[in-house]
Enzyme design. Sequence first.
Site, PDB file in Angstrom:
ATOM      1  CG  ASP A 109      -6.533   0.644   0.401  1.00  0.00           C
ATOM      2  OD1 ASP A 109      -6.651   1.419   1.361  1.00  0.00           O
ATOM      3  OD2 ASP A 109      -5.466   0.441  -0.192  1.00  0.00           O
ATOM      4  CB  THR A 164      -1.797   5.622  -2.013  1.00  0.00           C
ATOM      5  OG1 THR A 164      -1.761   4.203  -1.962  1.00  0.00           O
ATOM      6  CG2 THR A 164      -2.939   6.093  -1.160  1.00  0.00           C
ATOM      7  CB  THR A 165       1.044   2.957  -5.706  1.00  0.00           C
ATOM      8  OG1 THR A 165       0.814   2.253  -4.494  1.00  0.00           O
ATOM      9  CG2 THR A 165       2.425   2.649  -6.200  1.00  0.00           C
ATOM     10  CG  ASP A 203      -1.775   1.180   1.352  1.00  0.00           C
ATOM     11  OD1 ASP A 203      -2.399   1.510   0.334  1.00  0.00           O
ATOM     12  OD2 ASP A 203      -1.833   1.798   2.419  1.00  0.00           O
TER      13      ASP A 203
END
Length: 551
Positions: A403, A95-96, A62
Amino acid sequence: MATTLQGPRLQIAGERQSGQDVRTQNVMAVTAVANIVKSSLGPVGLDKMLVDDIGDVTITNDGATILRLLEVEHPAAKILVELAELQDSEVGDGTTSVVILAAELLKRANELVKNKIHPTNIISGYRIAMREACKFIEEKMAIPTESLGTETLLNSARTSMSSKIVGAEGDFFAQMVVDAMTAVKTVDDITGKARYPVKAVNVLKAHGKSARESLLLRGYALNLARAAQGMPKRLAPEGGIKIACLDMNLQKARMMMGVQVLVSDPKELEKIRERENDITKERIQKILASGANVVLTTKGIDDMALKYFVEAGVVACRRVEKDDLRRIAKATGATVVMTLADMEGNETFDPAHLGTAEEVVEERVADDNMIMIKGCKYSKAVTLLLRGANDYMLDEMDRSIHDSLCVVKRVMESGSVVPGGGAVEAALSIFLENHATTLGSREQLAIGEFANSLLVLPKTLAVNAAKDATELVAALRALHYKSQTVESEGKLCQMGLDLVEGKVRNNVEAGVLEPAMSKIKMIQFATEAAITILRIDDLIRLEAQQDGGDA
């Protein structure tokens, strides 16, 4: 070049870097951070093992978690860490991607600056590209969830989990997540809109068994048992349960710190002890007199106090987590009481502070006892009980489930999805390249670079899957170009990458879907972060002051 300014009038105890040096340094720092998370992108991304200074191990892929644990020193790279946290709190997923895109935008902007394009032109070009990209997603790429049927939610949850540890059991967990979010639906009285609070889903972790034996429990579960064995295991009276939420001690009253009582007569000492016991007894009687039959407190309850609860047939729990207590108070309509003191200086307990629920049961799950609160008055709470082999696995499952819960919430609230697997990025790169040619100003170059930057995501997805990135992205771009130029081929805008087979496919039909909001926010946040760092052209780093005693 670092220079120390020591003019006749101005002296800075530190060093100053300006111009291209700072930009190059910022780009290097940001790229270094993005490269750390790059290999964890996509359904075949790899995990990272992070060991902190006291030896705690975290295994995750994550992006926000990885960056949060890195303890980044460089000020420009810190902006990227905050960016990932912002995306995590706003959308919960992506997020990445947002970090990789921001780093790529910055890298390409730096190349333009080296080619004598002023940063102001680049910034305004990036802003135009961002606005046009968001408009294009909303008008051309977003698909209303009603037109896709009930599978949409499951597919969105499954897509979110595909890159995580629970991806192998995607179908099982996707169903569980969708059921959990549907169960906690509340309707806003003022706007009439449906709300799906993620916090109403409590996630508990228990060792043992396999991941497939995780459970969805109806009700809010507390990971603790009754405070005494003599209390009833199940309460479900006719009029419902009255719950008192306390943030205070129910132990024998003691003198305040620093207060001393000098006793001359030993008989008086006994009276003081009795009064200390009576103070707590009176408090408990006031709580019981209000009609409470479940008492939850964040502090302790001693044996003497427990005796009164057992006699009254009341369930009491001590050392409840504050977060849990707040959520229960919100779900049942209770008020967290910190003190019984009222305005007159007396002690009273108002029955209006009690919350209501239908049933309270103690159930044995795994090796632990849990208190389940069912049928809360205001919002329906549910609990996900995750099972797994060890702590690392359970923690990563928790992050993955969180998530997915956020993704399902966004899909339900916004009502639109976009195809995943690089489809949006490829479509936008073609659209922005064409749009750039309509502008006759310097912004054209910045928009062209923005379009190329977006391709970093499909390329990274293909590289992580050990496929030929150049060939796959070229094939994908060709199809999206066709979809935007040939009117009859509009359906081709749903084409994305299949990273298992290594080919291009229709990702809407394959069920690879993401919330449209996730992509829009990703582009907005990444652009804003890149612009923030691009604006910097001077870095003055002051030297740490030394203590006078050490000199």
